[in-house]
Design a protein around this motif. Structure first.
Motif, PDB file in Angstrom:
ATOM      1  N   ASP A   1      -3.525  16.461   6.949  1.00 28.24           N
ATOM      2  CA  ASP A   1      -2.879  16.874   5.707  1.00 28.24           C
ATOM      3  C   ASP A   1      -3.831  17.107   4.548  1.00 28.24           C
ATOM      4  O   ASP A   1      -3.481  17.784   3.594  1.00 28.24           O
ATOM      5  N   GLY A   2      -5.007  16.518   4.595  1.00 22.72           N
ATOM      6  CA  GLY A   2      -5.882  16.574   3.432  1.00 22.72           C
ATOM      7  C   GLY A   2      -5.513  15.469   2.459  1.00 22.72           C
ATOM      8  O   GLY A   2      -5.202  14.344   2.845  1.00 22.72           O
ATOM      9  N   TRP A   3      -5.516  15.773   1.163  1.00 25.71           N
ATOM     10  CA  TRP A   3      -5.327  14.757   0.132  1.00 25.71           C
ATOM     11  C   TRP A   3      -3.854  14.390  -0.083  1.00 25.71           C
ATOM     12  O   TRP A   3      -3.557  13.342  -0.629  1.00 25.71           O
ATOM     13  N   VAL A   4      -2.946  15.277   0.327  1.00 29.43           N
ATOM     14  CA  VAL A   4      -1.524  15.073   0.066  1.00 29.43           C
ATOM     15  C   VAL A   4      -0.754  15.137   1.377  1.00 29.43           C
ATOM     16  O   VAL A   4      -0.921  16.087   2.149  1.00 29.43           O
ATOM     17  N   LEU A   5       0.072  14.147   1.646  1.00 32.53           N
ATOM     18  CA  LEU A   5       0.848  14.143   2.880  1.00 32.53           C
ATOM     19  C   LEU A   5       1.808  15.327   2.944  1.00 32.53           C
ATOM     20  O   LEU A   5       2.481  15.650   1.964  1.00 32.53           O
ATOM     21  N   ARG A   6       1.871  15.953   4.121  1.00 29.50           N
ATOM     22  CA  ARG A   6       2.773  17.081   4.357  1.00 29.50           C
ATOM     23  C   ARG A   6       3.926  16.627   5.252  1.00 29.50           C
ATOM     24  O   ARG A   6       3.845  15.581   5.903  1.00 29.50           O
ATOM     25  N   PRO A   7       4.994  17.413   5.329  1.00 29.33           N
ATOM     26  CA  PRO A   7       6.124  17.030   6.191  1.00 29.33           C
ATOM     27  C   PRO A   7       5.714  16.855   7.655  1.00 29.33           C
ATOM     28  O   PRO A   7       4.737  17.443   8.121  1.00 29.33           O
ATOM     29  N   VAL A   8       6.500  16.064   8.364  1.00 32.98           N
ATOM     30  CA  VAL A   8       6.322  15.722   9.782  1.00 32.98           C
ATOM     31  C   VAL A   8       4.880  15.350  10.109  1.00 32.98           C
ATOM     32  O   VAL A   8       4.322  15.740  11.121  1.00 32.98           O
ATOM     33  N   SER A   9       4.293  14.539   9.232  1.00 32.51           N
ATOM     34  CA  SER A   9       2.938  14.058   9.461  1.00 32.51           C
ATOM     35  C   SER A   9       2.963  12.760  10.253  1.00 32.51           C
ATOM     36  O   SER A   9       3.901  11.976  10.147  1.00 32.51           O
ATOM     37  N   ARG A  10       1.913  12.515  11.010  1.00 35.32           N
ATOM     38  CA  ARG A  10       1.792  11.259  11.735  1.00 35.32           C
ATOM     39  C   ARG A  10       1.108  10.203  10.881  1.00 35.32           C
ATOM     40  O   ARG A  10       0.816   9.091  11.346  1.00 35.32           O
ATOM     41  N   TYR A  11       0.857  10.510   9.620  1.00 31.83           N
ATOM     42  CA  TYR A  11       0.206   9.581   8.704  1.00 31.83           C
ATOM     43  C   TYR A  11       1.191   9.062   7.661  1.00 31.83           C
ATOM     44  O   TYR A  11       2.198   9.693   7.351  1.00 31.83           O
ATOM     45  N   GLY A  12       0.859   7.917   7.073  1.00 34.00           N
ATOM     46  CA  GLY A  12       1.675   7.335   6.021  1.00 34.00           C
ATOM     47  C   GLY A  12       1.085   6.010   5.583  1.00 34.00           C
ATOM     48  O   GLY A  12       0.060   5.555   6.110  1.00 34.00           O
ATOM     49  N   LEU A  13       1.718   5.387   4.597  1.00 35.79           N
ATOM     50  CA  LEU A  13       1.250   4.103   4.093  1.00 35.79           C
ATOM     51  C   LEU A  13       1.367   3.042   5.185  1.00 35.79           C
ATOM     52  O   LEU A  13       2.450   2.810   5.724  1.00 35.79           O
ATOM     53  N   ASN A  14       0.250   2.411   5.482  1.00 34.34           N
ATOM     54  CA  ASN A  14       0.208   1.405   6.539  1.00 34.34           C
ATOM     55  C   ASN A  14       1.239   0.305   6.258  1.00 34.34           C
ATOM     56  O   ASN A  14       1.202  -0.326   5.200  1.00 34.34           O
ATOM     57  N   PRO A  15       2.167   0.062   7.171  1.00 38.09           N
ATOM     58  CA  PRO A  15       3.176  -0.985   6.944  1.00 38.09           C
ATOM     59  C   PRO A  15       2.590  -2.375   6.753  1.00 38.09           C
ATOM     60  O   PRO A  15       3.282  -3.272   6.257  1.00 38.09           O
ATOM     61  N   ASP A  16       1.320  -2.572   7.112  1.00 36.93           N
ATOM     62  CA  ASP A  16       0.683  -3.872   6.906  1.00 36.93           C
ATOM     63  C   ASP A  16       0.331  -4.122   5.443  1.00 36.93           C
ATOM     64  O   ASP A  16       0.089  -5.262   5.046  1.00 36.93           O
ATOM     65  N   GLU A  17       0.282  -3.042   4.639  1.00 35.58           N
ATOM     66  CA  GLU A  17       0.011  -3.226   3.212  1.00 35.58           C
ATOM     67  C   GLU A  17       1.220  -3.858   2.529  1.00 35.58           C
ATOM     68  O   GLU A  17       2.363  -3.653   2.949  1.00 35.58           O
ATOM     69  N   MET A  18       0.967  -4.605   1.451  1.00 34.17           N
ATOM     70  CA  MET A  18       2.042  -5.247   0.697  1.00 34.17           C
ATOM     71  C   MET A  18       2.334  -4.420  -0.551  1.00 34.17           C
ATOM     72  O   MET A  18       1.458  -4.230  -1.406  1.00 34.17           O
ATOM     73  N   THR A  19       3.551  -3.905  -0.662  1.00 37.93           N
ATOM     74  CA  THR A  19       3.944  -3.101  -1.813  1.00 37.93           C
ATOM     75  C   THR A  19       4.482  -3.985  -2.940  1.00 37.93           C
ATOM     76  O   THR A  19       4.751  -5.181  -2.744  1.00 37.93           O
ATOM     77  N   ILE A  20       4.656  -3.389  -4.116  1.00 40.31           N
ATOM     78  CA  ILE A  20       5.293  -4.113  -5.224  1.00 40.31           C
ATOM     79  C   ILE A  20       6.631  -4.670  -4.772  1.00 40.31           C
ATOM     80  O   ILE A  20       6.984  -5.812  -5.076  1.00 40.31           O
ATOM     81  N   ALA A  21       7.393  -3.849  -4.054  1.00 41.88           N
ATOM     82  CA  ALA A  21       8.715  -4.283  -3.605  1.00 41.88           C
ATOM     83  C   ALA A  21       8.610  -5.525  -2.730  1.00 41.88           C
ATOM     84  O   ALA A  21       9.394  -6.475  -2.870  1.00 41.88           O
ATOM     85  N   GLU A  22       7.644  -5.563  -1.833  1.00 38.68           N
ATOM     86  CA  GLU A  22       7.494  -6.711  -0.940  1.00 38.68           C
ATOM     87  C   GLU A  22       7.034  -7.949  -1.698  1.00 38.68           C
ATOM     88  O   GLU A  22       7.450  -9.072  -1.382  1.00 38.68           O
ATOM     89  N   VAL A  23       6.179  -7.761  -2.694  1.00 41.86           N
ATOM     90  CA  VAL A  23       5.754  -8.892  -3.519  1.00 41.86           C
ATOM     91  C   VAL A  23       6.954  -9.497  -4.236  1.00 41.86           C
ATOM     92  O   VAL A  23       7.140 -10.723  -4.263  1.00 41.86           O
ATOM     93  N   LEU A  24       7.802  -8.646  -4.816  1.00 45.13           N
ATOM     94  CA  LEU A  24       8.951  -9.141  -5.576  1.00 45.13           C
ATOM     95  C   LEU A  24      10.053  -9.686  -4.671  1.00 45.13           C
ATOM     96  O   LEU A  24      10.834 -10.551  -5.091  1.00 45.13           O
ATOM     97  N   LYS A  25      10.109  -9.209  -3.426  1.00 42.32           N
ATOM     98  CA  LYS A  25      11.084  -9.772  -2.485  1.00 42.32           C
ATOM     99  C   LYS A  25      10.823 -11.257  -2.254  1.00 42.32           C
ATOM    100  O   LYS A  25      11.735 -12.014  -1.905  1.00 42.32           O
ATOM    101  N   GLN A  26       9.574 -11.692  -2.449  1.00 43.47           N
ATOM    102  CA  GLN A  26       9.241 -13.113  -2.330  1.00 43.47           C
ATOM    103  C   GLN A  26      10.027 -13.959  -3.321  1.00 43.47           C
ATOM    104  O   GLN A  26      10.239 -15.155  -3.100  1.00 43.47           O
ATOM    105  N   GLN A  27      10.433 -13.324  -4.418  1.00 41.28           N
ATOM    106  CA  GLN A  27      11.213 -14.014  -5.449  1.00 41.28           C
ATOM    107  C   GLN A  27      12.679 -13.581  -5.425  1.00 41.28           C
ATOM    108  O   GLN A  27      13.390 -13.703  -6.421  1.00 41.28           O
ATOM    109  N   ASP A  28      13.110 -13.053  -4.300  1.00 35.96           N
ATOM    110  CA  ASP A  28      14.519 -12.674  -4.089  1.00 35.96           C
ATOM    111  C   ASP A  28      14.992 -11.556  -5.014  1.00 35.96           C
ATOM    112  O   ASP A  28      16.154 -11.515  -5.431  1.00 35.96           O
TER     113      ASP A  28
END
Length: 479
Positions: free
Chosen positions: A99-126
């Motif tokens: 894709d280069g610098w920007v993800l394109r449709p039907v790509s096999r790439y994406g944000l690694n699920p092992d990374e912790m997002t803001i949402a996951e950090v805040l889920k720790q506090q319900d």
């Protein structure tokens, strides 16, 4: 007897402190992130073309940040940094072979699920968590927001200009632009003229449904977007002094007003920190492909100019954020994750180092608060092009791999040093007059290369982790 009374007093004090801490309401968080909106596209940041009364009011009731930075001049890496608190180079979201610098449709790439997002950090506090808008961090099931800490997703998985076609780079068939609810396509192609209105309606509805619990709402708008003519609702079409671009800005301003008014109506304003910003600067060019403005900054989006990386930001929380104030200290999108974590009473995963730092003292205007960043790096894909420390920005003398705001056939590579506080348009190169500062920033640049890598060097940085998952085949039919 006296000792017993004192013991009673101590115990009572501890109970009162415990009760006070338990009774303190959790801070809600709302992040409104526009797409390709320029630094100078709204009235609080100098626009004389666009009418933005809601943002004017937000700035009057909140705190304007004039040196707030995206981590990239283009959307996928900047959004990855906002979500994870990391430079995109650290987490492999700055570039990929397909894709280069920007993800394109039907790509096999994406944000690694092992990374912790803001949402996951805040889920720790319900916290209840939702994204309503543009994701652009992977469109296959394993990369969708619902797999990255969000309870709810309503929006498009990538940019609004990525519509049905055959992509010449690999012959892949892109589907009609899908509107998704969680992991299901509910409309394709979606009506882009109604996206801002529908996102706003969905956001206020979701806030109402979750008003009794702490919540995090991420509202990344699709507009002004990446097309030559932004898509606008009928109530705003043709109403501005700047064509479709201006129409879109004014509709986005209306949306801000709807969100803030709704929080006030529900008596949530004092409990809710709202951040309004843009993913990167406007990619306007000489052919007027788009009519966004990054003035008074220099340069256009999709580069390493100030106009690409420095973005407008307003923070709002009545009664907590001091009204009508301004912060000129350097801060970044990467800082939102550790800052929200701190305000929510939790912390990021210490086993996965991040680059963002807690800027709550800047948000709250604590006396003497200064930037926590020694340095800030400007990468173009995998290439380190510039570095800032204090008021100084140094462009390294390199042959640019992509868009560069200065170097060309007419301006060959040479050290360029600007004081981006005093010389906001980056017009005065003072490298020769300040060799010690050039050396200082050059040394910091070497540290960045060691840490995060640089395509001008062999090998990756020492602390780059987790290449993107590539063992899955694209699932075009899922969209």
């Amino acid at each position: 007897m006296l000792m017993f009374v004192r013991l009673q007093a101590v115990l009572l004090g501890l109970l009162m402190v415990s009760y006070s801490q338990a009774a303190t309401p959790s801070t809600n968080f709302v992040v409104i992130n526009c797409d390709n909106l320029g630094y100078g596209d709204t009235q609080p940041f100098g626009s004389e073309l666009h009418r933005t009364p809601s943002l004017n009011q937000m700035a009057a009731e909140g705190r304007k940040f004039t040196h707030f930075y995206s981590s990239a001049g283009v959307c996928t890496p900047s959004r990855a940094s906002l979500m994870t608190g990391c430079y995109s180079q650290r987490i492999g979201m700055h570039d990929n072979p397909r894709d280069g610098w920007v993800l394109r449709p039907v790509s096999r790439y994406g944000l690694n699920p092992d990374e912790m997002t803001i949402a996951e950090v805040l889920k720790q506090q319900d916290y209840a968590t939702a994204i309503i808008g543009k994701w652009h961090l992977g469109d296959q099931p394993e990369f969708l927001p619902t797999r990255q800490g969000f309870d709810y997703f309503y929006g498009i998985p990538y940019s609004d200009d990525m519509t049905a076609r055959t992509w010449k780079n690999d012959g892949s068939k892109w589907p009609p632009l899908p509107l998704m609810q969680n992991e299901t396509v509910i409309e394709a192609p979606t009506d882009r003229t109604t996206l801002t209105e529908r996102y706003t309606s969905a956001a206020t509805k979701w806030i109402t449904e979750h008003q009794d619990s702490p919540f995090f709402l991420y509202l990344p708008h699709a507009m002004p977007g990446s097309t030559a003519h932004p898509y606008v609702g009928t109530a705003f079409a043709g109403k501005s002094a700047n064509g479709p671009w201006g129409d879109s800005i004014e509709e986005l301003d209306w949306s801000v007003g709807q969100i803030l008014d709704h929080l006030k109506e529900l008596n949530l304003a004092e409990k809710t920190l709202v951040i309004w910003t843009s993913d990167n600067g406007a990619p306007s060019n000489k052919n007027n492909f788009q009519r966004g403005s990054n003035l008074p900054l220099h340069g256009r989006g999709y580069s390493t100019s100030e106009g690409a990386f420095r973005v407008p930001m307003i923070a709002w929380q009545p009664g907590r954020i001091p009204a009508g104030t301004e912060c000129s200290e350097l801060s970044t999108m990467m800082d939102l994750l550790p800052t929200f974590a701190h305000l929510a009473g939790t912390s990021p995963d210490p086993k996965r180092p991040i680059d963002g730092l807690d800027i709550s003292p800047l948000l709250l205007a604590d006396e003497g608060a200064t930037t926590p960043h020694e340095a800030f790096y400007y990468y173009s894909g995998a290439q380190l092009q510039a570095i800032r420390s204090g008021p100084w920005k140094l462009f390294l003398p390199i042959k640019p791999a992509g868009n560069h705001p200065h170097f060309s056939a007419a301006q060959p590579p040479a050290p360029l040093l600007f004081n981006v506080v005093e010389d906001i348009r980056c017009e005065q190169n003072v490298a020769r007059q300040n060799p010690d500062i050039v050396f200082q920033l050059w040394t910091l640049a070497e540290q960045a290369r060691d840490e995060l890598g640089d395509q001008n060097r062999q090998g990756n940085g020492q602390r780059v982790r987790g290449e993107l998952p590539v063992d899955k085949q694209p699932v075009a039919q899922s969209l």
